[in-house]
Design a protein around this motif. Sequence first.
Motif: not given
Length: 526
Positions: A66, A68, A92
């Motif tokens: 993910p 950031c 996130e």
Amino acid sequence: MDSTEITPEHPGNVECIIDGIPRDLIEQIFLKLPVSSLLWCLGVCKQWRKIIRCPQFVAAHLQCAPCCTLLFAPQQSGFNRLHPSDAILFDEALSPSAWAVPVIGPDDILCGSCNGLLCLYTNTSTIKIANLATGACLHLEKPVKNLKGDHFSFYSFGFHPVTKEYKIAHFLRDCRPYSAGRFSAIQVYTLGDEEWELVTTPEYLRFKFEKHSVVVNLGGKMYWLTEDRGSSWHHAVMSFDFSEKSFALIQLPTVDLEDYATDCPRRYWITEIDGKVCVATAQTNGYLPRALIGKLQIWTLNGKLEQRWRQKYNIQLPSHSIRALPFFHKDKIVIHTLNGNLYSYKVPGQNFEIELSKSVKLLHLSHHINNNIRFHIYVRSLVPLNVYRNGAIVRRPNRKEGWNSNKWQAWEHVLCKREEMCNSLHQLVAEVLALCEKINHILQSLPNEEVLQRIEVEVNHMLQHLPICPDQHPKPLRRLNWVGQSWDMEKLTALVDRIKCIVKLQVIHLFSITKMTSRQSKRVIQ
């Protein structure tokens, strides 16, 4: 013994249960794990270590990681004190982390982030490439021998998706007369190579590159703004192709900015939104030249060949001027207002007005964070750096750098004293709480005439046994960023206030009992 009892086989003959799991299944499980967990898995067995260190797995895990947000604030002086560089990681959901970024030193300045690797500039003779998740660092010799006039914004860091190479670019100043502020070449270094490569700028493309300018690395190219007095923007986009070693000038869209003309100048910058190159402009505050007001207009560059511009956003900024360049995180825009607050606002469409009443306050930035804060996209990755350690320009870090340098001794001393005070305060709070509990027990279990005498004995006993050397603070301040330190001190202050209230109530209770005991004694005398 029962004859049917099974005798256990020798451990060497038993097939390990891990070896029986298909490799594909293990890889699919590992792809869903964070880097911190995978680093622990490296020591389980040779099979897992081989999977995790495989280049194909590293690339696949990077694609699943993910994105950031990393907020970086360079070092600065304030209130007769030197503040080190600091960074804050947001997940996130844009929730800030309280822990410090270990690979960033007090003198480091972040000038690029790519695939989990950070490019850090210092005033020494080297620049540093670091993986935040693994803690690995690589120190490289700078391309310039004379560091006078060198600046962190003259460096850029990116990744070429075709050649799979990491590139560092350095803008080289033109030292000829009457060329102040102009650059004549770019020096490029590919991680693992032997030296920096010099790419000379064509004479007709000599460009002016100002300090604190933003550079975007995307698709194997580098983009930045340069002067173009003949256009309505007075700027144009310059690009550099790392593969072709070629420059190109991209004209900005022809728009009429007279509708927004005021006595205050406009500011222009380049950024990346949704994987595309974008340019933005907004008016500046007359009293604060770097603060933005009015409307924020953003255009995006579409098409690799046609290179057409399309207006992406037309945003009315809040009445409070914003201090730093806005940052787009998925469907949200992050702004930093003049009063020090950091807000996130959901982007509803192309044209909208930012209402702080509908924004989410992320945190309050402390006074030592200035207008030079920058936001970077960051992912936690397993990208290794040891494969590049054989390059000729790789250097060992100086032992006197970072926190070991003399300039940070005063800061370390203050931090140690502050930790000692926190430790002592934690212990004192614990002792006061224990004392209050004993007082409550005494008040509930003893007759009134014996209360004062027993309380005096208990208090004297507790005071004599207060610790001289307090235990270590549960969260050392040196391991927290400035947000974490602020939160920790706020919690400690709230705890002290709570203890004051408890002690006050106990005193009132004792006073009432003493008064009542005194009245009873008078009645007996009468």
